[in-house]
Design an enzyme around this catalytic site. Structure first.
Site, PDB file in Angstrom:
ATOM      1  N   ASN A 215      29.163   2.079 -34.308  1.00 40.79           N
ATOM      2  CA  ASN A 215      27.855   2.746 -34.265  1.00 40.79           C
ATOM      3  C   ASN A 215      27.907   3.588 -32.992  1.00 40.79           C
ATOM      4  OD1 ASN A 215      26.855   1.532 -36.593  1.00 40.79           O
ATOM      5  ND2 ASN A 215      26.052  -0.230 -35.456  1.00 40.79           N
ATOM      6  N   LYS A 292      32.565   5.325 -38.685  1.00 44.59           N
ATOM      7  CA  LYS A 292      31.655   4.652 -39.620  1.00 44.59           C
ATOM      8  C   LYS A 292      30.695   5.733 -40.099  1.00 44.59           C
ATOM      9  CE  LYS A 292      27.932   1.141 -39.611  1.00 44.59           C
ATOM     10  NZ  LYS A 292      27.356  -0.001 -38.871  1.00 44.59           N
ATOM     11  N   GLU A 296      24.816   2.105 -43.144  1.00 48.81           N
ATOM     12  CA  GLU A 296      23.758   1.533 -42.312  1.00 48.81           C
ATOM     13  C   GLU A 296      23.110   2.579 -41.414  1.00 48.81           C
ATOM     14  OE1 GLU A 296      25.664  -1.892 -40.427  1.00 48.81           O
ATOM     15  OE2 GLU A 296      25.175  -3.095 -42.183  1.00 48.81           O
ATOM     16  N   ARG A 329      36.085   4.005 -42.164  1.00 47.71           N
ATOM     17  CA  ARG A 329      35.687   2.678 -42.663  1.00 47.71           C
ATOM     18  C   ARG A 329      35.132   2.736 -44.086  1.00 47.71           C
ATOM     19  NH1 ARG A 329      31.761  -0.230 -39.665  1.00 47.71           N
ATOM     20  NH2 ARG A 329      32.857  -2.204 -39.495  1.00 47.71           N
ATOM     21  N   ARG A 341      25.682  -5.040 -54.043  1.00 41.49           N
ATOM     22  CA  ARG A 341      26.254  -4.515 -52.801  1.00 41.49           C
ATOM     23  C   ARG A 341      27.759  -4.762 -52.725  1.00 41.49           C
ATOM     24  NH1 ARG A 341      24.804  -6.533 -46.615  1.00 41.49           N
ATOM     25  NH2 ARG A 341      26.783  -5.870 -45.719  1.00 41.49           N
ATOM     26  N   LYS A 365      36.954  -4.138 -44.647  1.00 43.36           N
ATOM     27  CA  LYS A 365      36.689  -5.502 -44.172  1.00 43.36           C
ATOM     28  C   LYS A 365      37.382  -6.519 -45.082  1.00 43.36           C
ATOM     29  CE  LYS A 365      32.358  -4.705 -41.719  1.00 43.36           C
ATOM     30  NZ  LYS A 365      30.967  -5.125 -41.450  1.00 43.36           N
ATOM     31  N   ASP A 370      30.402  -8.933 -45.870  1.00 41.37           N
ATOM     32  CA  ASP A 370      30.303  -8.654 -44.442  1.00 41.37           C
ATOM     33  C   ASP A 370      30.688  -9.856 -43.582  1.00 41.37           C
ATOM     34  OD1 ASP A 370      29.749  -7.491 -42.067  1.00 41.37           O
ATOM     35  OD2 ASP A 370      27.610  -7.215 -42.391  1.00 41.37           O
ATOM     36  N   GLU A 392      40.231  -5.114 -41.742  1.00 45.54           N
ATOM     37  CA  GLU A 392      39.356  -5.354 -40.588  1.00 45.54           C
ATOM     38  C   GLU A 392      38.832  -6.780 -40.613  1.00 45.54           C
ATOM     39  OE1 GLU A 392      36.316  -2.288 -39.731  1.00 45.54           O
ATOM     40  OE2 GLU A 392      34.958  -3.892 -39.145  1.00 45.54           O
ATOM     41  N   GLU A 398      29.922 -13.266 -35.378  1.00 51.66           N
ATOM     42  CA  GLU A 398      28.544 -12.891 -35.714  1.00 51.66           C
ATOM     43  C   GLU A 398      27.932 -13.851 -36.727  1.00 51.66           C
ATOM     44  OE1 GLU A 398      28.343  -8.956 -37.368  1.00 51.66           O
ATOM     45  OE2 GLU A 398      26.183  -9.092 -37.756  1.00 51.66           O
ATOM     46  N   HIS A 522      25.476 -14.994 -46.683  1.00 50.84           N
ATOM     47  CA  HIS A 522      24.385 -14.182 -46.160  1.00 50.84           C
ATOM     48  C   HIS A 522      23.055 -14.950 -46.149  1.00 50.84           C
ATOM     49  CE1 HIS A 522      22.163 -10.538 -45.191  1.00 50.84           C
ATOM     50  NE2 HIS A 522      23.266  -9.823 -45.212  1.00 50.84           N
ATOM     51  N   TRP A 544      19.349  -6.757 -47.686  1.00 53.72           N
ATOM     52  CA  TRP A 544      19.330  -7.387 -46.372  1.00 53.72           C
ATOM     53  C   TRP A 544      18.663  -8.766 -46.446  1.00 53.72           C
ATOM     54  CZ3 TRP A 544      18.169  -2.829 -42.370  1.00 53.72           C
ATOM     55  CH2 TRP A 544      19.343  -2.073 -42.237  1.00 53.72           C
TER      56      TRP A 544
HETATM   57  O1  GCW Z   1      28.061  -7.023 -39.846  1.00 49.88           O
HETATM   58  C1  GCW Z   1      27.369  -5.828 -39.657  1.00 49.88           C
HETATM   59  C2  GCW Z   1      26.776  -5.984 -38.294  1.00 49.88           C
HETATM   60  C3  GCW Z   1      26.501  -4.665 -37.623  1.00 49.88           C
HETATM   61  C4  GCW Z   1      27.775  -3.835 -37.663  1.00 49.88           C
HETATM   62  C5  GCW Z   1      28.148  -3.614 -39.120  1.00 49.88           C
HETATM   63  C6  GCW Z   1      29.440  -2.817 -39.277  1.00 49.88           C
HETATM   64  C7  GCW Z   1      28.608  -2.299 -36.040  1.00 49.88           C
HETATM   65  O2  GCW Z   1      25.606  -6.757 -38.374  1.00 49.88           O
HETATM   66  O3  GCW Z   1      26.113  -4.949 -36.305  1.00 49.88           O
HETATM   67  O4  GCW Z   1      27.626  -2.624 -36.990  1.00 49.88           O
HETATM   68  O5  GCW Z   1      28.352  -4.841 -39.742  1.00 49.88           O
HETATM   69  O6  GCW Z   1      30.474  -3.438 -39.450  1.00 49.88           O
HETATM   70  O7  GCW Z   1      29.395  -1.597 -39.216  1.00 49.88           O
END
Ligand code: GCW
Length: 703
Positions: A215, A292, A296, A329, A341, A365, A370, A392, A398, A522, A544
Site C-alpha cells: 500500500n 499492488k 483494496e 500482485r 472472492r 499469495k 488471505d 507470497e 496477521e 476469516h 469483509w
Molecule cells: O491481508 C490483507 C491485509 C492488508 C494487506 C493486504 C494485502 C498490505 O489485511 O493489510 O495490505 O492483505 O496483502 O495487500
C-alpha cells in the site's frame, strides 16, 4: 529431563538471532582449531569477499576461541574460499560446478599438500557468501570439520522479504515495533542494525528486500527517498541483498505532475522510464518494483479501462533496459463482484497468461483468500503456465496470533509447496510450478521491526529463518529446519532441541484448531484482525464479513464452493476438482472451505459436525496447554530471560486460545441452538461479553 543444577546459561535478549556463535565443547573445539588455523580468500578482495571472510573470522573465533589468521596459500588446516579462477585445482576437485549457478556452493574437506583443508568453492562470490554461511551453520550444528561434504544451489532466483513498512515508520501488520528503517535520518545516518538485517538475510539465502509497504506512498519515488533507498542498498550489497521498492500506480499523476496515470499514455510511459533510469543511476543493482493495483482501493490500470497486463507491461518496459523486474500482485477482489472472492484472482489472471512481458512476475499469495491459518493452495499455481510466479507468504502473523502466539509456519509453507497441482500431470507440485520458470521466486511478508529481538518474540525468529531456508530449498523439510533453528537459537542440548521441535511442529495446527478448524476461515474481528469476530456481518463490503465465509445458520455451516455452490472447485485440475467436490472425499481439514454441511453431518470420528468442531477448538487449547508444560520443563536449560519471555507469551496465547474457542463456540451455538457438546469445556464468558470487546490502538494497522 532432569532439572539442571549447574550454572544457568547467561541471559540473552535475542538480538543475535540464529547467528549466535558460542564456544564449542572441548573435543569439537580442538578439531576445529586444527582445521581452521587460517583463511584464504580470492584476490583482489571485494566488499562481498570481505563480508564473508569477516563473518567466518568472527564465527570461528568464537566457536574455537581463536580467530583464524590470513593464509598466503592453500595449506593443510586452512579454510580456502575458492573459485575456478582463484584456485583452479581445488575447484576442479569439488566436482562439476556448472549446475551451481551464481549462488550455489560446495563445502568440503579435501586433501591439500600433506593434510586436509576446508574448501568453500563457488563459481561466483555470491556462492562463496552462501557457502561461508553454510559452513558456519554446519559447525554450529556440530559437523566434523575433518569430513565436510555439502553441495547446494537454490532453485528459485528471487528469494525476497517484503516489508510492509510505511514512510512514517509504522508497519502495516507489523507486531515487532516500529519499522527498522529510520527514514527520517537516512541517508546520512545509517543504523548499524541495517547491516545485521542483511547478514541475517544472507545467512539463510534471502537475496532481496522490498523496503516499503505494497500500500505504497508515491513519495517513495521522490529524489529524497531514492537517496535513502540507495544508502540502504550500499549496506545490503556486500551481503548479496538487492533493494526493491513498492510503487503506487498513480505516482505519475500524484508525484510526477502528469494529467493521468493511464498506462497507455505516452507521457506516463516516459515518466516511468525516466524514474527507472533515475533509480538505477543511484542504485545500479536495483532489483525492481512491486505493485499492488486495483486491490483494496489501490489505484491501477483498470481505473483507465486497461488490463492488469497492460498496466504491468508499462512499468516492466521502463525497467527492462536496466535488467530489473516488475512484480505484479494477483491479490485482487472487488466488492462489486458477486463471484466468490476465492475465485476472483484466477478469473482475472488466467486469461492474461502469455500477455506479460518477460520481466514481469506475478506474485500470488499461498491461498486464494488471505493468509489464513489454513487454505488450499492458490489455483493460479499450475494454471499460469506462461508466466513466472512468486509465491507470497506472510511471516508476520496477521491471522495467526500476531507476535504473541507461538506458531511455527514452516509446516504451512511446506504444505503449500508440496501440494500437488496435478497440472499438467500428477506430481506437479506448487514448488515445481515455481521452479519450472527461470525467474520465479518466493516473497515473505516480513515480521521484522525495531524490537530488540527483531520479531516481537523469540519463536517468531524461526519464521524468518524457515522462510529463508525453504525459499533456498523448496524441497526442505520444516521439521529439519526447526531442529536446526532450535540448536542455533537455544544451544545443542538434544533434550532442549527435541522439546523445542515438538513445540514448534505442534504449534501451527494448534492455531488452526483454536481459530479456524475444519476449513473455516476469516473469522477474525474487524480491522485490527485481533481475536474472534465470527458474528461480524454489517460491514459494507460483503466479503469483509466473517458471516460471508462461514455461512452458519440453524441448519449448517461452511462455504459451498462445490459445483452445486460457487464452483470454486472447478478452478483446480482433476482429480482435485472431483475429489473436493464431494464432502466424502474432501480432506477434513478443508471440509468447510468447500462445503456447507448440516450440523448433524457424520464425521469420520463418529461425532457429528457440531461436536467435532467443538472438539477441535478444545483440542487447540489443550495443545497450547501442552506447549506451556513442555516449556516449563526447560527452565534451567534455557537462559532465564528468554525462558521468562517465552513463558509470558505462552500464557497470553493460552488465554487467547481459550477466548477464540469460547467466543466462536458460544456464537455458533447461538446460531444452531444445539445442546453443548458433551466433554467440551463450556465457555467462560457470555456471547454478549465477547461481542462487546473492543481493541483500540491494536498494533499493525499501518498508516
Ligand atoms: O491481508 C490483507 C491485509 C492488508 C494487506 C493486504 C494485502 C498490505 O489485511 O493489510 O495490505 O492483505 O496483502 O495487500
Amino acid at each position: 529431563m532432569a532439572t539442571r543444577t549447574g550454572v544457568l546459561p547467561p541471559d540473552e535478549d535475542g538480538y543475535e538471532l540464529w547467528l549466535r556463535y558460542r564456544t564449542l565443547p572441548a573435543a569439537p573445539r580442538r578439531r576445529l582449531l586444527a582445521s581452521a588455523r587460517a583463511l584464504l580468500a580470492p584476490r583482489p578482495a571485494t566488499p562481498m569477499t570481505d563480508a564473508v571472510v569477516g563473518e567466518l573470522g568472527r564465527a570461528i573465533g568464537v566457536l574455537c576461541g581463536r580467530a583464524p589468521g590470513r593464509a598466503a596459500r592453500a595449506a593443510p588446516g586452512t579454510i580456502v574460499l575458492a573459485t575456478p579462477q582463484s584456485q583452479p585445482a581445488l575447484a576442479a576437485a569439488c566436482g562439476p560446478l556448472e549446475d551451481l549457478g551464481d549462488e550455489g556452493y560446495v563445502v568440503r574437506t579435501a586433501p591439500v599438500g600433506r593434510g586436509r583443508a576446508i574448501i568453500v568453492c563457488a563459481r561466483h562470490e555470491r556462492g562463496l557468501l552462501y557457502g561461508g554461511f553454510a559452513l558456519i551453520r554446519a559447525l554450529q550444528l556440530g559437523a566434523d570439520p575433518r569430513s565436510l561434504d555439502l553441495r547446494s544451489a537454490p532453485a528459485l532466483s528471487l528469494r525476497l522479504l517484503n516489508h510492509w513498512d510505511n514512510l512514517d515508520r509504522s508497519v502495516e501488520r507489523g507486531y515487532a515495533g516500529q519499522s527498522i528503517w529510520d527514514w527520517w535520518k537516512l541517508p546520512s545516518i545509517v543504523d548499524a542494525r541495517y547491516a545485521d538485517h542483511a547478514r541475517a538475510c544472507a545467512s539463510v539465502g534471502i537475496n532481496g528486500v522490498v523496503l516499503n509497504n505494497v500500500n505504497a506512498a508515491s513519495e517513495v519515488l521522490s529524489a529524497a527517498w531514492i537517496a535513502k533507498a540507495a544508502a540502504l542498498a550500499d549496506v545490503f550489497r556486500p551481503w548479496g541483498v538487492r533493494v526493491y521498492l513498492s510503487v503506487r500506480f498513480s505516482a505519475p499523476r500524484e508525484l510526477g505532475g502528469q494529467a493521468t496515470a493511464d498506462p497507455a499514455d505516452a507521457g506516463v510511459q516516459r515518466w516511468w522510464a525516466d524514474k527507472a533510469a533515475e533509480i538505477h543511476r543511484a542504485i545500479p543493482d536495483f532489483g525492481g518494483w512491486l505493485v499492488k493495483a486495483n486491490s483494496e482501493g489501490q489505484p491501477g490500470p483498470q481505473d483507465y479501462g486497461r488490463s492488469h497486463a497492460e498496466g504491468a507491461n508499462t512499468l516492466a518496459r521502463a525497467l527492462a533496459p536496466h535488467g530489473s523486474v516488475l512484480m505484479w500482485r494477483a491479490f485482487v477482489y472487488a466488492a462489486e463482484n458477486p463471484r466468490d472472492r476465492a475465485m476472483q484472482a484466477y478469473d482475472e489472471f488466467v486469461p492474461l497468461d502469455g500477455q506479460f512481458l518477460p520481466n514481469v512476475i506475478v506474485q500470488v499469495k499461498n491461498g486464494p483468500i488471505d493468509f489464513q491459518p489454513r487454505e488450499p493452495f492458490h489455483p493460479l499455481f499450475g494454471a499460469m503456465r506462461a508466466t513466472p510466479l512468486i509465491l507470497e507468504c506472510q511471516l508476520t502473523k496477521e491471522y495467526l496470533g500476531f507476535s504473541t502466539h507461538l506458531a511455527y509456519l514452516g509446516p504451512m509453507w511446506e504444505e503449500v509447496l508440496r501440494s500437488d497441482t496435478h497440472r499438467p500431470q500428477a506430481g506437479h507440485t506448487v514448488a515445481a510450478t515455481l521452479t519450472a520458470q527461470p525467474r520465479a521466486g518466493m516473497a515473505g511478508v516480513a515480521n521484522i521491526g525495531s524490537d530488540r529481538n527483531w520479531c516481537g518474540s523469540h519463536f517468531d525468529q524461526a519464521n524468518w529463518y524457515a522462510y529463508g531456508r525453504l525459499a533456498w530449498d523448496v524441497g526442505a523439510r520444516s521439521r529439519a529446519i526447526a531442529a536446526e533453528w532450535a540448536v542455533l537459537t537455544f544451544g545443542n542440548d538434544p533434550a532442549v532441541r527435541d522439546a523445542v521441535v515438538r513445540m514448534m511442529m505442534a504449534s501451527r495446527e494448534a492455531v488452526v484448531d483454536y481459530m479456524t478448524p475444519l476449513g473455516l476461515h476469516h473469522l477474525m474481528d474487524t480491522g485490527h484482525h485481533h481475536g474472534p469476530g465470527p458474528w461480524v456481518s454489517e460491514l459494507n463490503r460483503p466479503e469483509w464479513n466473517p458471516t460471508y465465509y462461514h455461512r452458519a445458520d440453524r441448519h449448517g455451516i461452511g462455504f459451498d464452493r462445490s459445483t452445486r455452490g460457487s464452483g470454486a472447485v472447478s478452478q483446480y485440475a482433476e482429480p482435485l476438482a472431483r475429489r473436493w467436490d464431494d464432502p466424502q472425499t474432501t480432506p477434513e481439514e478443508l471440509l468447510l472451505w468447500f462445503h456447507h454441511l448440516p450440523w448433524g453431518h457424520p464425521m469420520p470420528s463418529g461425532r457429528d459436525l457440531w461436536h467435532e468442531l467443538a472438539e477441535r477448538y478444545d483440542r487447540g487449547v489443550r495443545t497450547v496447554q501442552r506447549l506451556r508444560a513442555t516449556w516449563r520443563r526447560l527452565q534451567g536449560h534455557v537462559d532465564a530471560r528468554r525462558h521468562r519471555d517465552v513463558s509470558e507469551h505462552l500464557a497470553q496465547q493460552h488465554a487467547e486460545a481459550r477466548w477464540w474457542r469460547d467466543a466462536c463456540l458460544a456464537y455458533f451455538q447461538s446460531v444452531n441452538g444445539r445442546p453443548w457438546p458433551e466433554g467440551v469445556t463450556p465457555p467462560a464468558g457470555t456471547l454478549a461479553e465477547y461481542r462487546a470487546m473492543r481493541f483500540a490502538f491494536a498494533p499493525g494497522r499501518g498508516g
